[in-house]
Design an enzyme around this catalytic site. Structure first.
Site, mmCIF file in Angstrom:
data_model
loop_
_atom_site.group_PDB
_atom_site.id
_atom_site.type_symbol
_atom_site.label_atom_id
_atom_site.label_comp_id
_atom_site.label_asym_id
_atom_site.label_seq_id
_atom_site.Cartn_x
_atom_site.Cartn_y
_atom_site.Cartn_z
ATOM 1 N N LYS A 118 102.311 132.616 -7.160
ATOM 2 C CA LYS A 118 102.855 132.246 -8.473
ATOM 3 C C LYS A 118 103.832 131.079 -8.372
ATOM 4 O O LYS A 118 103.922 130.257 -9.277
ATOM 5 C CB LYS A 118 103.519 133.451 -9.151
ATOM 6 C CG LYS A 118 102.494 134.478 -9.621
ATOM 7 C CD LYS A 118 103.046 135.415 -10.673
ATOM 8 C CE LYS A 118 101.929 136.299 -11.221
ATOM 9 N NZ LYS A 118 102.367 137.252 -12.217
ATOM 10 N N LYS A 123 91.772 135.391 -8.709
ATOM 11 C CA LYS A 123 91.777 136.617 -9.515
ATOM 12 C C LYS A 123 91.800 136.283 -11.006
ATOM 13 O O LYS A 123 92.422 135.304 -11.419
ATOM 14 C CB LYS A 123 92.979 137.442 -9.042
ATOM 15 C CG LYS A 123 93.799 138.160 -10.045
ATOM 16 C CD LYS A 123 94.925 138.911 -9.363
ATOM 17 C CE LYS A 123 96.222 138.722 -10.140
ATOM 18 N NZ LYS A 123 96.569 139.800 -11.029
ATOM 19 N N LYS A 135 95.918 136.898 -16.800
ATOM 20 C CA LYS A 135 96.294 136.619 -18.197
ATOM 21 C C LYS A 135 96.785 135.200 -18.358
ATOM 22 O O LYS A 135 96.609 134.583 -19.388
ATOM 23 C CB LYS A 135 97.439 137.551 -18.629
ATOM 24 C CG LYS A 135 97.070 138.986 -18.800
ATOM 25 C CD LYS A 135 98.254 139.733 -19.407
ATOM 26 C CE LYS A 135 98.443 141.087 -18.762
ATOM 27 N NZ LYS A 135 99.205 141.054 -17.497
HETATM 28 N N1 AQP Z 1 91.900 140.549 -11.793
HETATM 29 C C1 AQP Z 1 92.258 141.818 -11.681
HETATM 30 N N2 AQP Z 1 91.402 142.732 -11.182
HETATM 31 C C2 AQP Z 1 91.756 144.033 -11.080
HETATM 32 N N3 AQP Z 1 92.969 144.502 -11.466
HETATM 33 C C3 AQP Z 1 93.845 143.622 -11.971
HETATM 34 N N4 AQP Z 1 95.091 143.756 -12.438
HETATM 35 C C4 AQP Z 1 95.553 142.563 -12.853
HETATM 36 N N5 AQP Z 1 94.624 141.613 -12.658
HETATM 37 C C5 AQP Z 1 93.550 142.243 -12.115
HETATM 38 C C6 AQP Z 1 95.803 145.020 -12.490
HETATM 39 O O1 AQP Z 1 96.259 145.198 -13.826
HETATM 40 C C7 AQP Z 1 97.502 145.887 -13.787
HETATM 41 C C8 AQP Z 1 98.497 145.192 -14.655
HETATM 42 O O2 AQP Z 1 98.746 143.905 -14.152
HETATM 43 P P1 AQP Z 1 100.013 143.122 -14.652
HETATM 44 O O3 AQP Z 1 99.867 142.777 -16.060
HETATM 45 O O4 AQP Z 1 101.233 143.881 -14.362
HETATM 46 O O5 AQP Z 1 100.182 141.876 -13.732
HETATM 47 P P2 AQP Z 1 99.253 140.965 -12.926
HETATM 48 O O6 AQP Z 1 98.654 141.723 -11.791
HETATM 49 O O7 AQP Z 1 100.074 139.782 -12.542
HETATM 50 O O8 AQP Z 1 98.132 140.626 -13.991
HETATM 51 P P3 AQP Z 1 97.697 139.269 -14.564
HETATM 52 O O9 AQP Z 1 96.631 139.522 -15.524
HETATM 53 O O10 AQP Z 1 97.375 138.318 -13.448
HETATM 54 O O11 AQP Z 1 98.955 138.783 -15.377
HETATM 55 P P4 AQP Z 1 99.798 137.469 -15.253
HETATM 56 O O12 AQP Z 1 98.815 136.339 -15.426
HETATM 57 O O13 AQP Z 1 100.783 137.541 -16.367
HETATM 58 O O14 AQP Z 1 100.428 137.469 -13.910
HETATM 59 C C9 AQP Z 1 97.934 145.979 -12.328
HETATM 60 O O15 AQP Z 1 97.637 147.281 -11.847
HETATM 61 C C10 AQP Z 1 97.062 144.976 -11.647
HETATM 62 O O16 AQP Z 1 96.767 145.365 -10.324
#
Ligand code: AQP
Length: 332
Positions: A111, A194, A197
């Site tokens: 990040k 991955k 969001k």
């Molecule tokens: N690509 C993914 N595949 C499987 N699981 C995923 N998770 C996130 N992306 C994937 C799981 O979703 C839960 C919540 O995630 P989060 O919102 O706390 O944060 P993150 O992992 O940082 O998700 P994002 O979508 O990538 O958000 P941003 O872009 O804001 O950082 C967790 O259990 C995560 O493992």
């Protein structure tokens, strides 16, 4: 009954990765565990969030979770900033965790990228707050996507060091529950990245509120290679985009990669993508409809979160107070 804690950031509309890697499992685990599910708004602001949008994103995410099948009466659904015990324990953990441990976190490296000097200190200490989120309830099981494995190992290191430093056996060890063939759903534009969001490309992820047409378009445009699908798993080697689409199909049909390839092996993407589209639409469309129905009544969503926060607080306060007593804080 074992206690589960898991969280999701209101940093945008949740996507298929969040659903398959986390939310869907959260719903299933309600049958066998005592569950606390949290919209982690404190974590969300470790990167910039538009203040005008954050509150609405929090409501939208709560609505998505309810629409997916989270039961706020039998279990607890709340937003993190409403329960201050998380922050009280996080500060203690800031003083337990070591810089070297946090320096090894790959999510921070990804990040922060090349801009380490300019990211928030919150992004760096994020794993300490995450450890506090879980341990402030003495939760022992955490269903997450594969990307969170390293943070949970760190939470265990923090719990162990706290217990060792203060000569107690107070915080339990946590078990990561990483479930199913879609524990890591990848971007539709790049099978090595991955699904996220905060991805700049709207085409990289399928949002849980996308319409059937949007889903069809995104899958049609998803990056693939020119070869047909292989008949065995070995044939997915070096084909990250094909592996990702097969993994999504497997997760949504509750099978595995091998079973999908037995059915669809040797087909081209021209035939496989429409089958995948039908499947994704059939799972997500009812959730999107219900999310929209719930969002028409924001007061009810807020009342559910308020009630969840009150019940979460009742569990967390005695634990954080005991941690503060062990640290030696004077109670006046
Ligand atoms: N690509 C993914 N595949 C499987 N699981 C995923 N998770 C996130 N992306 C994937 C799981 O979703 C839960 C919540 O995630 P989060 O919102 O706390 O944060 P993150 O992992 O940082 O998700 P994002 O979508 O990538 O958000 P941003 O872009 O804001 O950082 C967790 O259990 C995560 O493992």
């Amino acid at each position: 009954m074992q206690r589960i804690f898991s969280g999701i950031q209101p940093s945008g509309i949740p996507h298929l990765g969040n659903y398959l890697g986390a939310v869907r499992n959260w719903v299933a685990l309600q049958a066998s565990h005592e569950c606390l599910y949290c919209v982690v708004d404190l974590h969300a602001i470790t990167v910039w969030q538009d203040p005008a949008a954050l509150a609405q994103q929090t409501r939208e995410l709560a609505a998505s979770l309810l629409a997916s099948g989270i039961d706020p009466k039998a279990h607890i659904l709340f937003n993190q900033s409403a329960v201050h015990a998380h922050l009280r324990l996080a500060w203690i953990f800031n003083c337990v965790a070591r810089m070297g441990w946090l320096n090894r976190m790959t999510q921070f490296k990804e990040k922060a990228g090349k801009d380490r000097e300019n990211v928030s200190t919150g992004l760096f200490t994020y794993p300490n707050l995450m450890a506090a989120d879980i341990l402030v309830y003495h939760a022992t099981r955490v269903p997450v996507g594969d990307d969170q494995r390293q943070h949970l190992e760190l939470a265990n290191d923090i719990a162990q060091k706290f217990n060792h430093d203060y000569g107690v056996d107070f915080f339990p060890q946590i078990e990561a529950m990483i479930m199913g063939p879609a524990a890591r759903v990848m971007s539709l534009r790049d099978g090595t990245k991955k699904m996220s969001k905060s991805d700049a490309s709207d085409q990289a992820s399928i949002k849980m509120t996308d319409s059937a047409d949007e889903i069809a378009l995104k899958i049609r445009r998803a990056k693939t290679d020119p070869e047909p699908l292989p008949e065995t798993i070995e044939g997915l080697e070096g084909r990250p985009e094909a592996r990702n689409l097969v993994g999504i199909y497997a997760a949504l049909t509750d099978t595995d990669h091998a079973a999908v390839l037995r059915e669809h092996g040797s087909k081209g993407f021209g035939a496989f993508k429409p089958a995948l589209t039908d499947l994704v639409v059939s799972k997500l469309a009812p959730i999107a409809d219900e999310t929209n129905r719930l969002l028409a009544d924001p007061a009810t969503i807020e009342a559910i979160l308020r009630d969840g926060a009150r019940r979460a607080e009742a569990l967390a306060v005695p634990i954080v107070e005991e941690a503060e007593r062990l640290v030696g804080f004077l109670k006046v």
